[in-house]
Design an enzyme around this catalytic site. Structure first.
Site, PDB file in Angstrom:
ATOM      1  N   HIS A  42       0.812  -1.224   0.000  1.00  0.00           N
ATOM      2  CA  HIS A  42       0.000   0.000   0.000  1.00  0.00           C
ATOM      3  C   HIS A  42       0.840   1.267   0.000  1.00  0.00           C
ATOM      4  O   HIS A  42       0.354   2.344  -0.315  1.00  0.00           O
ATOM      5  CB  HIS A  42      -0.861   0.082   1.266  1.00  0.00           C
ATOM      6  CG  HIS A  42      -1.772  -1.066   1.450  1.00  0.00           C
ATOM      7  ND1 HIS A  42      -1.806  -1.824   2.605  1.00  0.00           N
ATOM      8  CD2 HIS A  42      -2.686  -1.586   0.625  1.00  0.00           C
ATOM      9  CE1 HIS A  42      -2.717  -2.766   2.478  1.00  0.00           C
ATOM     10  NE2 HIS A  42      -3.261  -2.644   1.285  1.00  0.00           N
ATOM     11  N   CYS A  49       3.921  -1.229  -3.953  1.00  0.00           N
ATOM     12  CA  CYS A  49       3.639  -1.633  -5.335  1.00  0.00           C
ATOM     13  C   CYS A  49       4.067  -0.515  -6.286  1.00  0.00           C
ATOM     14  O   CYS A  49       3.823   0.660  -6.022  1.00  0.00           O
ATOM     15  CB  CYS A  49       2.143  -1.908  -5.480  1.00  0.00           C
ATOM     16  SG  CYS A  49       1.719  -2.293  -7.182  1.00  0.00           S
ATOM     17  N   HIS A  59      -8.282   4.392   3.852  1.00  0.00           N
ATOM     18  CA  HIS A  59      -7.436   3.292   3.377  1.00  0.00           C
ATOM     19  C   HIS A  59      -5.967   3.682   3.496  1.00  0.00           C
ATOM     20  O   HIS A  59      -5.589   4.809   3.181  1.00  0.00           O
ATOM     21  CB  HIS A  59      -7.779   2.964   1.918  1.00  0.00           C
ATOM     22  CG  HIS A  59      -7.191   1.674   1.454  1.00  0.00           C
ATOM     23  ND1 HIS A  59      -5.895   1.564   1.013  1.00  0.00           N
ATOM     24  CD2 HIS A  59      -7.724   0.416   1.370  1.00  0.00           C
ATOM     25  CE1 HIS A  59      -5.659   0.310   0.668  1.00  0.00           C
ATOM     26  NE2 HIS A  59      -6.755  -0.414   0.879  1.00  0.00           N
ATOM     27  N   GLU A 101      -3.473   3.094   1.687  1.00  0.00           N
ATOM     28  CA  GLU A 101      -2.843   3.578   0.437  1.00  0.00           C
ATOM     29  C   GLU A 101      -3.115   5.073   0.264  1.00  0.00           C
ATOM     30  O   GLU A 101      -2.221   5.847  -0.091  1.00  0.00           O
ATOM     31  CB  GLU A 101      -3.392   2.807  -0.765  1.00  0.00           C
ATOM     32  CG  GLU A 101      -2.773   3.278  -2.077  1.00  0.00           C
ATOM     33  CD  GLU A 101      -3.432   2.701  -3.317  1.00  0.00           C
ATOM     34  OE1 GLU A 101      -3.865   1.535  -3.295  1.00  0.00           O
ATOM     35  OE2 GLU A 101      -3.525   3.437  -4.317  1.00  0.00           O
ATOM     36  N   CYS A 133      -4.645   0.779 -11.170  1.00  0.00           N
ATOM     37  CA  CYS A 133      -3.643  -0.139 -11.717  1.00  0.00           C
ATOM     38  C   CYS A 133      -4.301  -1.086 -12.712  1.00  0.00           C
ATOM     39  O   CYS A 133      -5.488  -1.392 -12.617  1.00  0.00           O
ATOM     40  CB  CYS A 133      -2.913  -0.890 -10.615  1.00  0.00           C
ATOM     41  SG  CYS A 133      -3.720  -2.378 -10.086  1.00  0.00           S
ATOM     42  N   SER A 175     -10.058  -3.416   0.157  1.00  0.00           N
ATOM     43  CA  SER A 175     -10.754  -2.416  -0.653  1.00  0.00           C
ATOM     44  C   SER A 175     -11.116  -2.964  -2.027  1.00  0.00           C
ATOM     45  O   SER A 175     -12.230  -2.808  -2.513  1.00  0.00           O
ATOM     46  CB  SER A 175      -9.838  -1.204  -0.783  1.00  0.00           C
ATOM     47  OG  SER A 175     -10.229  -0.405  -1.836  1.00  0.00           O
ATOM     48  N   SER A 189      -5.781  -9.700  -2.622  1.00  0.00           N
ATOM     49  CA  SER A 189      -5.051 -10.210  -1.459  1.00  0.00           C
ATOM     50  C   SER A 189      -5.578 -11.570  -1.012  1.00  0.00           C
ATOM     51  O   SER A 189      -5.300 -12.010   0.098  1.00  0.00           O
ATOM     52  CB  SER A 189      -5.152  -9.188  -0.321  1.00  0.00           C
ATOM     53  OG  SER A 189      -6.507  -8.839  -0.126  1.00  0.00           O
TER      54      SER A 189
HETATM   55 FE1  F3S Z   1      -0.367  -3.100  -6.892  1.00  0.00          FE
HETATM   56 FE2  F3S Z   1      -2.612  -3.113  -8.162  1.00  0.00          FE
HETATM   57 FE3  F3S Z   1      -1.997  -5.071  -6.592  1.00  0.00          FE
HETATM   58  S1  F3S Z   1      -1.691  -1.426  -7.155  1.00  0.00           S
HETATM   59  S2  F3S Z   1      -0.774  -4.172  -5.070  1.00  0.00           S
HETATM   60  S3  F3S Z   1      -0.987  -4.497  -8.471  1.00  0.00           S
HETATM   61  S4  F3S Z   1      -3.983  -4.260  -6.908  1.00  0.00           S
END
Ligand code: F3S
Length: 669
Positions: A73, A95, A123, A125, A195, A224, A266
Site C-alpha cells: 500500500h 507496489c 485506506h 494507500e 492499476c 478495498s 489479497s
Molecule cells: Fe499493486 Fe494493483 Fe496489486 S496497485 S498491489 S498491483 S492491486
C-alpha cells in the site's frame, strides 16, 4: 451447474511481490517487522506471524536488528524520513503502481498543486498518497462526494488541480467522476492511476457477473479491491462476498446454472481452492466445466526471455500496451517495441481484446512485470518477406528511420534495410533528410541471409513505375491532349514538365503571350501546371508542350478590339534605328517607323521619345499573316507621312523587322 473462475482471481503481482519478499527474508532468518498487516487477509497474515513476522504500527516499534517491510500500500513520506533518521533498516515492497502516484503528487511539476484523490480516505494507500502531497489535498469516494466537495470549495475550480485515483478505485465510478472533473475543473490535470491489475480484474468480474446467475467474491471484508469487486458484481447479479469456504451460502446457490467466482488481489490461492472445492460438493455440478488445477497452474506460470507468448490486449495508452498473459505477471509492450513508425498511434494498431503474438524481452520478478515485444515477432515474419522480395521482386514497404553515412535505414516491421543514397531516388545534390520518417516502398536488391542484412532500392521501384507509366503514355498519346504535370526543371530555353513517367518540354516562347527573358518569370520548379501536347516524336520520344492559354491570345484580343484607322494610346517599349516599338495591349506591340514619329526629320527615335512614354498613334496597317502592326504618330496628330524618311529608313518590302527581344517571335506579337 457450472462454475467459472475469473482469470485474474487471487493475488496480484504487487501483493505476491510483498508476500514473497517477506517469505524470502524469513527464510534467511532475518527478523521481520511489517508496518501494518502486509495484506488484508487474516490467514496469510497469521501464517507470517507464526513464522516470526511482527506487525508494528510505526517505525519506533521495530525490534532491534530487524528489517522493516513497507507493505504494497505504501506509506507517507514522513515514515521514510522517520525510518532513515532512526537508522532503521527497511525494505520497500510498495507496489510500483502506488509509487507512481507518490511520484506524481510530489513531482516538481505538480509541486504546490491542489490534489484531489479518488479513493477511500481511511485506506492506508490513500493515507500514504496524502503524505506525499505538498499542497492542499481533498479525498472523495464517489461522484456525490465530489460534487459536495466542489460546492463547499468553489475556489478549487480556478486553482491548479491534479486528480489521481487510489489504485483499486472502481473504474466505472472513476469514469463518472472524470467526466465531472473535465466539465467543472477546466484547469485540472487528471492522471488515471487505477492499476491495470485492478481494471482487468474489475472488467473480468463485470463480464462474468453479466452472464452468471450468482457471483461469489472471495476475500477479506477489509480489502478495498474485494469490496469493489462485490459492488460491481452485485449490480449485475445476486452476489455473495465470502472470506472463506465456511461462509458459502450453499443452499441459496445450489440451484444456479452458472456460478461465477472471483477473488480480491489479497486472496491467497488456497482459500479460492477451498471455496471451489466446497462448491464442487453441490449436487449436479458439472466438474468438467471448470479446470481449477489448470487455472491455478497458469496463474503461477513463469516466463523466460525470448519465449513466444500470446497476450490479450487489456489497455492501450499513448506510450504502452498492457496485455493479459493469463499469468500472475502484468505484461506490457513499450511503444517502441510495438512499431518503428512514429506516426502510428498505438490505439490505431490494437484495441482492447485483440490477441497478439509477442516475445518476452525481460521478466522483472521484483515488479511482477514482463516487458514484451511485438516488433520482434514481426521482425521474424518480416525477414521471410524480405528474402521472398529479393527472389520475386515484390515490393516492400517501410519507414525511413535514420539517415546515415552513404544512405538511409528503412524499418520494415522491426528489421532495418539499408538503402544506399544512389538508390534512394533523391537527386545527387539533395538532402536525404527529406525521406526521414516518411513511409516508402522499395525493391530488395541484395540479401545476406547469414548476417540477416538486406539492401533496398527505392530508385529501382521508381524506375519500374516510370516504365509502366511511360508505356501507357506512349500507347495512347496524341497531339492536343491536355495533361497536368509537375515542373521538373527550368533552362534558358524552356521548362521540363514531368507528365508522369515521361518528361515533356515547353519552349520559352510557349510559356507566355508576353515577352519573357527566362521561364522562371512564369514557372517555379515543383509547380503543378496544365499543359497540352503541341508535337510528338515517337522515334526520339520527345514531347513538345504548350502552356499559354489559347483563349488569352492577345492577337485575337487586339483584332477583336482594334481596326486600321483607330488612334490608340501606345507605350514606347523599344528603340530600333528605323523606328520604335510601342505596346498597344499586353503582348501586342506595333512599329512606329521613324518617318511616322514626327513631321520633322528625326535622326534617332530616342531623340524625341522616352522608354515608357505613352503616345497617341494611329493604326495604319494590320498584317494578319505576319502578325505585324504599323503605327503612325504623325497621322494621329493629323500630319502627313515624311516620304523622305520613309525612303531612307523604312525596311525594304519583305524584309523582316526584328526587335532584339522579339527574335523568338519575328512578329509584332
Ligand atoms: Fe499493486 Fe494493483 Fe496489486 S496497485 S498491489 S498491483 S492491486
Amino acid at each position: 451447474m457450472k462454475i467459472e473462475l475469473a482469470k485474474s482471481a487471487g493475488f496480484c503481482f504487487g501483493v505476491s511481490r510483498a508476500v514473497d519478499l517477506i517469505n524470502s527474508l524469513l527464510e534467511q532468518n532475518v527478523k521481520v517487522c511489517t508496518l501494518g498487516p502486509v495484506i488484508h487477509n487474516p490467514q496469510v497474515v497469521s501464517g507470517l506471524e507464526e513464522r516470526g513476522a511482527l506487525i508494528i504500527a510505526s517505525p519506533q516499534d521495530a525490534s532491534e536488528g530487524s528489517v522493516v517491510v513497507i507493505r504494497s500500500h505504501g506509506v507517507a513520506k514522513c515514515v521514510y524520513d522517520d525510518l532513515s533518521s532512526r537508522g532503521q533498516s527497511f525494505t520497500d515492497a510498495t507496489c510500483p503502481y502506488v509509487s507512481k502516484i507518490h511520484n506524481i503528487v510530489s513531482g516538481t511539476i505538480n509541486a504546490g498543486a491542489t490534489v484531489l484523490i479518488a479513493g477511500d480516505p481511511t485506506h492506508p494507500e490513500v493515507e500514504g498518497i496524502k503524505g506525499h502531497c505538498q499542497g492542499k489535498v481533498y479525498v472523495f469516494n464517489d461522484i456525490v462526494w465530489l460534487k459536495k466537495l466542489t460546492e463547499e470549495n468553489p475556489q478549487l475550480k480556478t486553482e491548479r488541480v491534479i486528480v489521481v485515483a487510489q489504485t483499486t478505485f472502481d473504474t466505472d465510478e472513476w469514469d463518472i467522476c472524470n467526466e465531472f472533473v473535465k466539465k467543472v475543473y477546466t484547469n485540472a490535470i487528471v492522471f488515471d492511476t487505477i492499476c491495470s491489475a485492478t481494471s482487468i480484474r474489475q472488467q473480468e468480474a463485470k463480464e462474468l457477473a453479466a452472464r452468471s446467475d450468482i457471483m461469489i467474491i472471495v476475500g477479506s471484508r477489509h480489502s478495498s479491491n474485494t469490496q469493489k469487486l462485490y459492488a460491481i458484481c452485485s449490480r449485475l447479479c445476486a452476489s455473495y462476498h465470502v472470506e472463506g469456504a465456511d461462509e458459502l451460502p450453499l443452499e441459496r446457490i445450489k440451484k444456479a446454472s452458472l456460478i461465477g467466482v472471483t477473488a480480491g488481489a489479497s486472496t491467497p490461492a488456497f482459500i479460492i481452492k477451498e471455496v471451489l472445492n466446497a462448491m464442487s460438493g453441490l449436487d449436479n455440478i458439472e466438474e468438467e466445466d471448470f479446470d481449477f488445477a489448470t487455472a491455478l497452474e497458469m496463474s503461477f506460470k513463469t516466463l523466460s526471455t525470448d519465449e513466444r507468448v500470446i497476450g490479450i490486449v487489456a489497455a492501450v495508452s499513448s506510450n504502452e500496451v498492457q496485455v493479459d498473459l493469463g499469468i500472475k505477471y502484468a505484461g506490457f509492450i513499450p511503444a517502441n517495441e510495438m512499431t518503428d513508425d512514429p506516426l502510428i498511434k498505438l490505439d490505431q494498431m490494437v484495441k482492447v481484446g485483440d490477441e497478439i503474438e509477442l516475445v518476452v524481452l525481460r521478466v522483472n520478478d521484483q515488479d511482477g512485470t514482463v516487458m514484451l515485444s511485438k516488433k520482434k515477432v514481426d521482425a521474424i515474419k518480416s525477414w521471410d518477406d524480405i528474402v521472398k522480395a529479393a527472389d520475386d521482386g515484390s515490393i516492400i514497404e517501410g519507414i525511413v528511420t535514420d539517415v546515415i553515412k552513404g544512405g538511409v535505414l528503412v524499418a520494415v516491421h522491426g528489421l532495418k534495410v539499408f538503402v544506399p543514397a544512389s538508390q534512394s531516388g533523391v537527386a545527387r545534390n539533395d538532402s536525404l533528410d527529406a525521406l526521414l520518417k516518411k513511409p516508402i516502398k522499395m525493391k530488395i536488391i541484395e540479401v545476406d541471409t547469414g548476417r540477416r542484412r538486406a539492401v533496398g532500392s527505392i530508385r529501382a521501384l521508381q524506375k519500374d513505375e516510370r516504365k509502366i507509366l511511360s508505356d501507357k503514355f506512349w500507347s495512347d498519346i496524341e497531339v492536343g491532349r491536355d495533361f497536368t504535370g509537375k515542373v521538373k526543371s527550368l533552362t534558358v530555353y524552356g521548362a521540363f514538365i514531368d507528365l508522369g513517367g515521361v518528361d515533356g518540354m515547353v519552349h520559352i516562347s510557349e510559356l507566355s503571350w508576353a515577352k519573357i527573358k527566362h521561364p522562371s518569370e512564369v514557372l517555379t520548379v515543383g509547380d503543378n501546371v496544365r499543359v497540352y501536347v503541341k508535337d510528338l516524336n515517337t522515334e526520339t520520344k520527345k514531347v513538345s508542350l504548350g502552356y499559354r492559354d489559347k483563349g488569352e491570345n492577345p492577337w485575337t484580343t487586339f483584332t477583336d478590339k482594334f481596326n486600321v484607322g483607330d488612334v490608340v494610346d501606345a507605350k514606347i517599349v523599344n528603340f530600333m534605328p528605323f523606328g520604335s516599338f510601342a505596346q498597344i495591349i499586353p503582348g501586342i506591340d506595333g512599329l512606329i517607323h521613324i518617318s511616322q514619329i514626327s513631321e520633322k526629320r528625326v535622326a534617332k527615335p530616342q531623340d524625341v521619345l522616352k522608354l515608357g512614354e505613352i503616345v497617341k498613334a494611329k493604326i495604319i496597317e494590320i498584317n494578319e499573316d505576319k502578325k505585324r502592326i504599323s503605327l503612325s504618330m504623325t497621322e494621329a496628330a493629323g500630319g502627313q507621312i515624311n516620304e523622305d524618311e520613309l525612303g531612307e529608313n523604312h525596311a525594304a518590302e519583305g524584309e523582316q523587322i526584328v526587335a532584339p527581344e522579339a527574335d523568338e517571335l519575328g512578329e509584332n506579337v
